[in-house]
Design an enzyme around this catalytic site. Structure first.
Site, PDB file in Angstrom:
ATOM      1  N   ASP A 196       0.924  -1.118   0.084  1.00  0.00           N
ATOM      2  CA  ASP A 196      -0.004  -0.146   0.101  1.00  0.00           C
ATOM      3  C   ASP A 196       0.794   1.296   0.208  1.00  0.00           C
ATOM      4  O   ASP A 196       1.176   1.647   0.990  1.00  0.00           O
ATOM      5  CB  ASP A 196      -1.075  -0.107   1.342  1.00  0.00           C
ATOM      6  CG  ASP A 196      -2.136   1.140   1.279  1.00  0.00           C
ATOM      7  OD1 ASP A 196      -2.272   1.570   0.036  1.00  0.00           O
ATOM      8  OD2 ASP A 196      -2.698   1.246   2.285  1.00  0.00           O
ATOM      9  N   THR A 232      -9.786   9.233   3.410  1.00  0.00           N
ATOM     10  CA  THR A 232     -10.926   9.650   4.060  1.00  0.00           C
ATOM     11  C   THR A 232     -10.572  10.448   5.431  1.00  0.00           C
ATOM     12  O   THR A 232     -11.392  10.848   6.140  1.00  0.00           O
ATOM     13  CB  THR A 232     -11.427   8.043   4.785  1.00  0.00           C
ATOM     14  OG1 THR A 232     -10.049   7.428   5.227  1.00  0.00           O
ATOM     15  CG2 THR A 232     -12.050   7.251   3.852  1.00  0.00           C
ATOM     16  N   ARG A 288      -5.959  -3.328  13.403  1.00  0.00           N
ATOM     17  CA  ARG A 288      -6.013  -3.623  14.933  1.00  0.00           C
ATOM     18  C   ARG A 288      -7.013  -4.558  15.393  1.00  0.00           C
ATOM     19  O   ARG A 288      -6.674  -5.236  16.345  1.00  0.00           O
ATOM     20  CB  ARG A 288      -6.113  -2.296  15.609  1.00  0.00           C
ATOM     21  CG  ARG A 288      -5.259  -1.207  15.313  1.00  0.00           C
ATOM     22  CD  ARG A 288      -5.295   0.141  15.630  1.00  0.00           C
ATOM     23  NE  ARG A 288      -6.136   0.687  14.292  1.00  0.00           N
ATOM     24  CZ  ARG A 288      -6.409   1.946  14.143  1.00  0.00           C
ATOM     25  NH1 ARG A 288      -6.117   2.914  15.161  1.00  0.00           N
ATOM     26  NH2 ARG A 288      -7.094   2.359  13.390  1.00  0.00           N
TER      27      ARG A 288
HETATM   28  O1  C5P Z   1      -6.470  -0.776  12.240  1.00  0.00           O
HETATM   29  P1  C5P Z   1      -7.370  -0.511  11.194  1.00  0.00           P
HETATM   30  O2  C5P Z   1      -8.384  -1.713  10.806  1.00  0.00           O
HETATM   31  O3  C5P Z   1      -8.214   0.760  11.501  1.00  0.00           O
HETATM   32  O4  C5P Z   1      -6.466  -0.370   9.894  1.00  0.00           O
HETATM   33  C1  C5P Z   1      -7.127   0.018   8.696  1.00  0.00           C
HETATM   34  C2  C5P Z   1      -6.029  -0.124   7.521  1.00  0.00           C
HETATM   35  O5  C5P Z   1      -6.393   0.123   6.537  1.00  0.00           O
HETATM   36  C3  C5P Z   1      -4.852   0.747   7.817  1.00  0.00           C
HETATM   37  O6  C5P Z   1      -3.848   0.269   7.320  1.00  0.00           O
HETATM   38  C4  C5P Z   1      -5.171   2.403   7.079  1.00  0.00           C
HETATM   39  O7  C5P Z   1      -3.961   3.076   6.643  1.00  0.00           O
HETATM   40  C5  C5P Z   1      -5.897   1.714   5.841  1.00  0.00           C
HETATM   41  N1  C5P Z   1      -6.966   2.565   5.632  1.00  0.00           N
HETATM   42  C6  C5P Z   1      -7.816   3.068   6.160  1.00  0.00           C
HETATM   43  N2  C5P Z   1      -8.783   3.861   5.199  1.00  0.00           N
HETATM   44  C7  C5P Z   1      -8.604   4.413   4.146  1.00  0.00           C
HETATM   45  C8  C5P Z   1      -7.690   3.764   3.463  1.00  0.00           C
HETATM   46  C9  C5P Z   1      -6.683   2.704   4.159  1.00  0.00           C
HETATM   47  O8  C5P Z   1      -8.014   2.817   7.229  1.00  0.00           O
HETATM   48  N3  C5P Z   1      -9.521   5.178   3.612  1.00  0.00           N
END
Ligand code: C5P
Length: 237
Positions: free
Chosen positions: A61, A120, A220
């Site tokens: 990513d 976002t 997480r």
């Molecule tokens: O810990 P969590 O489930 O919130 O992590 C979500 C992952 O998705 C992170 O790596 C974050 O950078 C990514 N992400 C996100 N929202 C987006 C794009 C990517 O949370 N719009």
């Protein structure tokens, strides 16, 4: 099995913690997401090491965003890596997305390109301030980006679970489908208990698949789970 379609985000971990976690991640979870933080800290060696030691499929990513020539050359620099997906910003524009596809088709045909729409972290005030987009035309702005993914033959997109219906409408109009990868996911008990961290709006995994996501990105909820195996069973129930 739903866990086969969940990409586990390896964020906020030092190398040792990451190896500790990966050694507990069963083959029912074959996907991991490596972000910019880990890539810049540990480089291409980490990507190869994770694939070789744990046989995981890798989503890198990097959210590339620059002029067409620079992004295309940067992408070519990934050609020897064992990765399956890489991200670019759709707002890089049509010429950039086409240059990306040309390089991808020539040098990395095994890698699918995922387009990222607006971050976002930008709310409607930011979108208005930066690009003059009014609140009631944000959906149209998203649609323009998704349609750009469709017309440039980009293989997929990253979108919030709440954008899936908009994406599906664009797909229907275009008669073509994109691979839809969706972060912003929490287990139902985390949502009910208010444990959603910095994510503002989330769906549970079953809801997000029900809305049409092909893959989920989960960080997480899995990397900090008290009982990882129980969470994986929950994904598959
Ligand atoms: O810990 P969590 O489930 O919130 O992590 C979500 C992952 O998705 C992170 O790596 C974050 O950078 C990514 N992400 C996100 N929202 C987006 C794009 C990517 O949370 N719009």
């Amino acid at each position: 099995m739903n866990s086969q379609k969940v990409m586990v985000a390896l964020d906020n971990m030092d190398r040792e913690t990451m190896h500790g976690f990966l050694s507990t991640l069963p083959k029912e979870c074959p996907w991991v997401k490596i972000g910019l933080e880990q890539y810049l800290s540990h480089g291409q060696d980490l990507v190869k090491e994770i694939q070789e030691r744990y046989q995981k499929e890798i989503f890198l990513d990097l959210k590339l965003h620059d002029i067409p020539n620079t992004v295309a050359k940067a992408l070519k620099g990934l050609k020897n890596l064992p990765i399956r997906f890489v991200t670019v910003h759709l707002s890089g524009g049509e010429a950039m997305l086409k240059a990306v596809q040309d390089i991808r088709n020539e040098h990395l045909p095994q890698v699918d390109i995922l387009g990222v729409s607006f971050l976002t972290s930008l709310d409607h005030r930011d979108l208005n301030h930066l690009f003059g987009i009014e609140k009631d035309s944000i959906e149209d702005a998203f649609k323009r980006l998704f349609n750009l993914a469709l017309t440039t033959e980009t293989q997929g997109i990253v979108c919030s679970p709440f954008e899936l219906s908009t994406v599906k409408a664009c797909e229907k109009e275009a008669g073509r489908k994109l691979t839809k990868v969706t972060p912003g996911i929490r287990f139902q008990d985390e949502i009910t208990g208010g444990k959603i961290g910095d994510q503002k709006r989330v769906l549970n995994p079953h809801e997000a698949f029900g809305e049409g996501a092909d893959y989920l990105v989960m960080g997480r909820s899995l990397t900090q789970a008290n009982d990882l195996q129980a969470r994986i069973r929950e994904l598959n129930s």
